[in-house]
Design a protein around this motif. Structure first.
Motif, PDB file in Angstrom:
ATOM      1  N   GLU A  25      34.931   9.245  10.650  1.00  0.00           N
ATOM      2  CA  GLU A  25      34.636   8.601  11.930  1.00  0.00           C
ATOM      3  C   GLU A  25      35.815   8.656  12.895  1.00  0.00           C
ATOM      4  O   GLU A  25      35.633   8.857  14.096  1.00  0.00           O
ATOM      5  CB  GLU A  25      34.262   7.124  11.713  1.00  0.00           C
ATOM      6  N   GLU A  26      37.031   8.469  12.373  1.00  0.00           N
ATOM      7  CA  GLU A  26      38.191   8.246  13.228  1.00  0.00           C
ATOM      8  C   GLU A  26      39.339   9.233  13.048  1.00  0.00           C
ATOM      9  O   GLU A  26      40.310   9.174  13.780  1.00  0.00           O
ATOM     10  CB  GLU A  26      38.744   6.833  12.963  1.00  0.00           C
ATOM     11  N   THR A 100      26.013  10.389  13.235  1.00  0.00           N
ATOM     12  CA  THR A 100      26.496   9.653  12.056  1.00  0.00           C
ATOM     13  C   THR A 100      27.728  10.342  11.458  1.00  0.00           C
ATOM     14  O   THR A 100      27.693  10.817  10.328  1.00  0.00           O
ATOM     15  CB  THR A 100      25.387   9.525  10.988  1.00  0.00           C
ATOM     16  N   GLY A 102      30.341   9.183  10.175  1.00  0.00           N
ATOM     17  CA  GLY A 102      30.869   8.542   8.973  1.00  0.00           C
ATOM     18  C   GLY A 102      30.293   9.086   7.684  1.00  0.00           C
ATOM     19  O   GLY A 102      30.909   8.969   6.626  1.00  0.00           O
TER      20      GLY A 102
END
Length: 193
Positions: A25-26, A100, A102
């Motif tokens: 995600e990051e 999505t 993640g």
């Protein structure tokens, strides 16, 4: 394995899974040890019972995130028995995958970090790229000719690039168009077995 060892292994796995999701995600620089441990329901002080350092955790989580993607791509290819390549492309270049990160492909998220990373990170990244290339080649009948290999490289590069750009642009129409156009072009020019 005793109860405390089993609990320790379970806690370690939980931290790794959370870190793998968060780096997809990051990226690798964002999640801090304290917040990862907190999300896992553990104290920051217990971190070193599980990992030698933050870099150790990030390398292991990245390898886990990358490996998760390979099984998802294989599942996507096998969903469409008639046209496995089409199934793989449709799944990879979907709005669901885009939205999505993640749980999505870490090859997209970790490319720049792997390029700047240590040998361990590069090796994990390369392993997944090679696995994806092999899977894409298999959807062409498993031929290992130079032409099939070149087409697999082009297909993977186009899919990763389209997904990356579709996540990065602000215009939702352009984002959708990137996914749809690249998918249509890749399906129009199948890998030659």
């Amino acid at each position: 394995m005793g109860h405390s060892q089993a609990a320790k292994a379970e806690s370690r796995e939980r931290v790794l899974r959370i870190a793998a999701r968060r780096i997809r995600e990051e990226g690798l620089t964002r999640p801090g040890v304290a917040e990862l441990m907190n999300e896992a329901g553990l104290t920051h002080g217990g971190f070193y019972k599980h990992f030698a350092s933050r870099d150790d955790l990030m390398n292991q989580a990245a390898a886990l995130a990358l490996a998760d993607g390979e099984s998802k791509m294989a599942d996507a290819a096998h969903r469409n028995r008639e046209e496995p390549r089409t199934g793989l492309i449709d799944s990879y270049l979907s709005a669901r995958h885009r939205d999505t990160p993640g749980t999505g492909c870490a090859v997209v998220t970790l490319g720049a970090s792997a390029g700047r990373g240590e040998a361990e990170m590069k090796e994990a990244y390369e392993k997944q790229v090679r696995g994806y290339l092999e899977l894409i080649s298999e959807t062409a009948g498993g031929d290992d000719s130079d032409e099939v290999q070149a087409d697999a490289m082009l297909t993977l590069s186009a899919m990763v690039g389209a997904l990356l750009m579709s996540r990065a642009v602000a215009d939702p129409e352009l984002s959708d168009q990137l996914l749809q156009t690249v998918a249509a072009r890749l399906k129009r020019t199948p890998v030659k077995a």
